[in-house]
Design an enzyme around this catalytic site. Structure first.
Site, PDB file in Angstrom:
ATOM      1  N   TYR A  71     -32.662  -1.220  13.289  1.00  0.00           N
ATOM      2  CA  TYR A  71     -31.881  -1.372  12.061  1.00  0.00           C
ATOM      3  C   TYR A  71     -31.613  -0.016  11.414  1.00  0.00           C
ATOM      4  O   TYR A  71     -30.490   0.270  10.990  1.00  0.00           O
ATOM      5  CB  TYR A  71     -32.644  -2.293  11.102  1.00  0.00           C
ATOM      6  CG  TYR A  71     -31.919  -2.612   9.817  1.00  0.00           C
ATOM      7  CD1 TYR A  71     -30.857  -3.516   9.806  1.00  0.00           C
ATOM      8  CD2 TYR A  71     -32.303  -2.030   8.611  1.00  0.00           C
ATOM      9  CE1 TYR A  71     -30.198  -3.821   8.633  1.00  0.00           C
ATOM     10  CE2 TYR A  71     -31.647  -2.327   7.435  1.00  0.00           C
ATOM     11  CZ  TYR A  71     -30.604  -3.224   7.444  1.00  0.00           C
ATOM     12  OH  TYR A  71     -29.949  -3.528   6.269  1.00  0.00           O
ATOM     13  N   SER A 125     -27.775   1.259   4.085  1.00  0.00           N
ATOM     14  CA  SER A 125     -29.096   0.848   3.602  1.00  0.00           C
ATOM     15  C   SER A 125     -29.935   2.095   3.357  1.00  0.00           C
ATOM     16  O   SER A 125     -29.671   3.164   3.933  1.00  0.00           O
ATOM     17  CB  SER A 125     -29.792  -0.047   4.638  1.00  0.00           C
ATOM     18  OG  SER A 125     -31.153  -0.253   4.304  1.00  0.00           O
TER      19      SER A 125
END
Length: 359
Positions: A212, A199
């Site tokens: 995350y 990501s």
């Protein structure tokens, strides 16, 4: 923060002037040519890379090849499983809930080549079961798509002990390592592909997404490790770095439910520091997530397809538009003090300073 930036700027001006004067005084012809050659080399290398990509688009034959995709209940995994089935691959779609809507939709719209398999990447026995089924099929495992992931958006010190960190890492990084290690013998035989979904958050750390971001940064590092350690095996490792896309991971209602649950599990002393009204702070910032999220996920799916079928895929696919490239990848290389200031400005803009009244 503003006073610090003003002081830094005062040092920036004389530093810039001094550096320019030094360059001007030491300005022989050979030095100018050296600078020009360096600049043109960077531009030429970039152009050569894109020409190479455009002119080397041979694709592999998908017939008889298996692709294992994790996290196919919804989002990227669900859509890539469908697209790969349309291309003619034998897709093994790993899902958490074989009887839920996502799995049922795949059964209805895909061919019989696609198999729905119960697969929780945090459980070694379920990973082993899927690998054994692939072996029993007699077909080569061409690609593993490590797509399964979860997202939680809370301050770093919320939750009981390190439970939030453990939950995110169990899926987003340990699950990736577990699936990759288990599939590696089959991938070495086929000289296949590993597609890891990282990501932009693995490069740019944003407020309340620390768990995350840490996990996705680890995915990037893991991709680099296995690519370099298996460079002579024939296995190609491709890393995707999507920007924000509208999937279940960025679903605001799901994130809000998780925040409330995690806040209730947080130690009372920490709860008092933030206060119950702090949860409203997130509600004010949620429109920022919605605004940044792309409604269509085709950019990510197309990148996954390229990583699987092209004979010469990229090492990294940065999925987003030109605004994303500037906002995320370019900004991530800014000095940290400026980056902290810009991120604080962005959050304050969407909350209109309301959080200051809550502390």
């Amino acid at each position: 923060m503003m006073s610090m930036l003003r002081k830094l700027f005062r040092y920036f001006i004389p530093s810039f002037i001094g550096t320019y004067l030094l360059w001007y005084l030491l300005n022989p012809v050979w030095f100018n040519h050296f600078c020009i050659i360096c600049f043109l080399s960077i531009i030429s290398w970039t152009m050569a890379y894109y020409f190479y990509e455009m002119l080397n688009q041979e694709t592999i034959d998908p017939s008889g090849k298996i692709v294992l995709v994790t996290g196919c209940d919804s989002g990227f995994g669900n859509q890539i499983a469908y697209r790969l089935d349309q291309l003619g691959f034998h897709v093994y779609a790993g899902v958490l809930f074989p009887d839920d809507d996502g799995a049922q939709q795949l059964r209805q719209k895909c061919s019989k080549r696609l198999k729905i398999l119960k697969l929780d990447v945090t459980k070694q026995e379920e990973v082993d079961n899927v690998v054994e089924q692939i072996k029993q099929s007699g077909k080569p495992l061409w690609a593993l798509v490590n797509n399964a992931g979860i997202a939680i958006s809370v301050p770093f010190d919320w939750g009981n002990d390190i439970d939030v960190y453990r939950k995110v890492f169990d899926v987003n990084i340990f699950g990736v390592v577990r699936a990759t290690k288990s599939c590696m013998p089959l991938l070495r035989q086929s000289k296949g592909r590993i597609i890891n979904v990282a990501s932009i958050c693995g490069r740019l750390t944003t407020t309340w997404t620390g768990h995350y971001c840490m996990a996705k940064h680890c995915v990037r590092v893991f991709s680099d490790i296995i690519r370099r350690e298996t460079i002579n095996s024939g296995v190609k490792v491709v890393t995707l770095e999507p920007a924000f896309f509208a999937t279940n991971l960025t679903n605001v209602e799901r994130l809000q439910r998780l925040r409330e649950k995690i806040f209730d599990e947080t130690h009372e002393e920490i709860q008092r520091v933030y206060g119950k009204n702090y949860l409203r702070y997130f509600t004010d910032t949620d429109p920022m997530i919605a605004l940044m999220s792309h409604k269509s996920i085709d950019l990510v799916i197309d990148a996954m397809i390229n990583g699987i079928i092209l004979c010469h895929p990229k090492l990294y696919y940065r999925c987003g538009n030109y605004i994303d490239l500037f906002m995320f990848w370019a900004i991530s290389h800014m000095p940290e003090i400026l980056l902290d200031y810009l991120l604080d400005m962005a959050v304050s803009y969407y909350t209109q300073g309301k959080h200051k009244k809550w502390n």
